[in-house]
Design a protein around this motif. Sequence first.
Motif, PDB file in Angstrom:
ATOM      1  N   LEU A 150       0.849  -1.190   0.000  1.00 27.62           N
ATOM      2  CA  LEU A 150       0.000   0.000   0.000  1.00 27.62           C
ATOM      3  C   LEU A 150       0.884   1.239   0.000  1.00 27.62           C
ATOM      4  O   LEU A 150       1.819   1.340   0.786  1.00 27.62           O
ATOM      5  CB  LEU A 150      -0.920  -0.025   1.231  1.00 27.62           C
ATOM      6  CG  LEU A 150      -1.969   1.074   1.280  1.00 27.62           C
ATOM      7  CD1 LEU A 150      -3.339   0.481   1.521  1.00 27.62           C
ATOM      8  CD2 LEU A 150      -1.652   2.058   2.383  1.00 27.62           C
ATOM      9  N   LEU A 151       0.604   2.125  -0.921  1.00 26.07           N
ATOM     10  CA  LEU A 151       1.390   3.356  -1.029  1.00 26.07           C
ATOM     11  C   LEU A 151       0.590   4.520  -0.443  1.00 26.07           C
ATOM     12  O   LEU A 151      -0.551   4.761  -0.849  1.00 26.07           O
ATOM     13  CB  LEU A 151       1.718   3.655  -2.499  1.00 26.07           C
ATOM     14  CG  LEU A 151       2.677   4.835  -2.685  1.00 26.07           C
ATOM     15  CD1 LEU A 151       4.128   4.394  -2.482  1.00 26.07           C
ATOM     16  CD2 LEU A 151       2.511   5.459  -4.068  1.00 26.07           C
ATOM     17  N   VAL A 152       1.207   5.216   0.521  1.00 25.44           N
ATOM     18  CA  VAL A 152       0.596   6.444   1.034  1.00 25.44           C
ATOM     19  C   VAL A 152       1.473   7.618   0.615  1.00 25.44           C
ATOM     20  O   VAL A 152       2.706   7.507   0.601  1.00 25.44           O
ATOM     21  CB  VAL A 152       0.394   6.429   2.570  1.00 25.44           C
ATOM     22  CG1 VAL A 152      -0.771   5.533   2.951  1.00 25.44           C
ATOM     23  CG2 VAL A 152       1.643   5.985   3.312  1.00 25.44           C
ATOM     24  N   THR A 153       0.826   8.703   0.275  1.00 21.42           N
ATOM     25  CA  THR A 153       1.572   9.865  -0.196  1.00 21.42           C
ATOM     26  C   THR A 153       1.163  11.109   0.584  1.00 21.42           C
ATOM     27  O   THR A 153       0.090  11.149   1.200  1.00 21.42           O
ATOM     28  CB  THR A 153       1.313  10.114  -1.697  1.00 21.42           C
ATOM     29  OG1 THR A 153      -0.083  10.348  -1.891  1.00 21.42           O
ATOM     30  CG2 THR A 153       1.730   8.917  -2.538  1.00 21.42           C
ATOM     31  N   ALA A 154       2.020  12.111   0.530  1.00 17.67           N
ATOM     32  CA  ALA A 154       1.744  13.369   1.227  1.00 17.67           C
ATOM     33  C   ALA A 154       0.448  13.977   0.674  1.00 17.67           C
ATOM     34  O   ALA A 154       0.150  13.834  -0.509  1.00 17.67           O
ATOM     35  CB  ALA A 154       2.908  14.327   1.026  1.00 17.67           C
ATOM     36  N   PRO A 155      -0.327  14.655   1.538  1.00 17.75           N
ATOM     37  CA  PRO A 155      -1.618  15.195   1.092  1.00 17.75           C
ATOM     38  C   PRO A 155      -1.436  16.284   0.037  1.00 17.75           C
ATOM     39  O   PRO A 155      -0.416  16.925  -0.009  1.00 17.75           O
ATOM     40  CB  PRO A 155      -2.236  15.764   2.363  1.00 17.75           C
ATOM     41  CG  PRO A 155      -1.104  15.947   3.325  1.00 17.75           C
ATOM     42  CD  PRO A 155      -0.068  14.931   2.960  1.00 17.75           C
TER      43      PRO A 155
END
Lengths: 83, 413
Positions: free
Chosen positions: B408-413
């Motif tokens: 799962l990739l999370v990125t900066a808002p």
Amino acid sequence: MTTFTLDDMRRIMGGCAGVPETVDLTDDIGEVSFVELGYDSLAVLEMAARIQQQLGIRIPDDAVDEMKSPQAAVDYVNRRLAA
Amino acid sequence: MTERTRGRSHRPVVTGIGVAAPNGLGTQSYWSATLDGKSGLGRITRFDSERYPVRVAGEVSEFDDTEHVPSRLAVQTDHWSHLGLTAADMALRDAGIDAGDLPEYEMAVVTASSSGGTEFGQREIEKLWSQGPEYVGVYQSIAWFYAATTGQISIRYGMRGPCGVLCTEQAGGLDVAAQARRLLRQEATLVVTGGTDASLCPYGLVAQISTGMLSPRDDPERAYLPFDADACGYVPGEGGAMLVVENEATARARDARPYGVIAGYGATFDPRPVPGEEPRYNLHRAITLALEEAEVTPDQVDVVFADALGVPERDLAEAQAISAVFGPHGVPVTAPKTMTGRLYAGGSALDMATALLAIRDGVIPPTVGVRAAAPACELDLVRSAARDGPVRKALVLARGHGGFNAALLVTAP
């Protein structure tokens, strides 16, 4: 002869089914229904099971229908004890 | 349809985090301990483990079931649900959500669980054996099963949208985030997701020991050393994290400050092992799927949170999967779970929360205990101390026992 009091019932309630956040068990709760106090039918079933073990009496499952409030439960248990 | 083609307003963002971890109860407490490399591993205290082959675990020692969970709720739920309810409450407060203000059918709950309520179950089984069936409490009927935490969160906050539980062991914490994202594309406007596990009782531990992958070492500092040449299995732990996920537009409309975006996800299964043949793993493909969906290239990823099983053959397989995508020593890799033990479903949820905190603060938390990555594992492992640097994209990996892979990739808002 052993009698079962409202204080005994309070101990059973708090001990096996927990204490609802909005209720103080030391208040005058005898005639308040279990539903209003925040105890569902499963909770009353659990109370009945603990009463049976502590007093060595038999409470049939459908008797739980009669135990609408702490005082009703106390009255039911005392009738069984006297029988 | 990718998240990008739907436009920014539909991106799923995380707006609330709640943590119950062995090295910190509460997000801030956990995060500062983790950045300081402070471990929560120690000798098991929840029961006498002296005669068991596993004696070190990560326990949430600050947690008190009666203090953190309302009494009525506490009696009918297992310790694992207590941790989950507590983390969910923290996450909702963190997100600034008052559930009473929102349409009940638009709020969903999807959590992950691996063991269900084993401690509760053991207590009731003991009553059954020693006293008889009439002594088994009625709440056994609802406390043990995997969906109990989801159900109790749903009831507590009146969240009557689509609810469910996913049981994919360690991969579960990521799989539920993907399910949360799916629900946001449908009728849900808010999803409580994440997971906890707590199976540090004899019954629960024995079930885990049967995999042969748990660490038998008594020294908490040397018991769980993923990727190290001295690796000898993993340490089990309890706890996890809960997260609040919303669409970006919903979050911005109420002035919530998102931690980050769920930008990509991939899930694969390993093929069934064939006796006499080398096992084959599909983690690599899960990573590729997650990056492709996010339209992110490997060089744009700032950190990988590894699954880090601590079993040499499986560590090597994971290192090879990472190297295959990012190149040897091609991306910083970390495993803060060396400070908590593996929390099963709670572990990947906590890693996801940790990745979001890393993005917020621009720092990569360390992997503790590991002296040097085994030479065959060509990893740039962030060891001993936290590493500064902007973190804009973080990939979280998880492998669940039985062949589940999730990335799962999370990125900066």
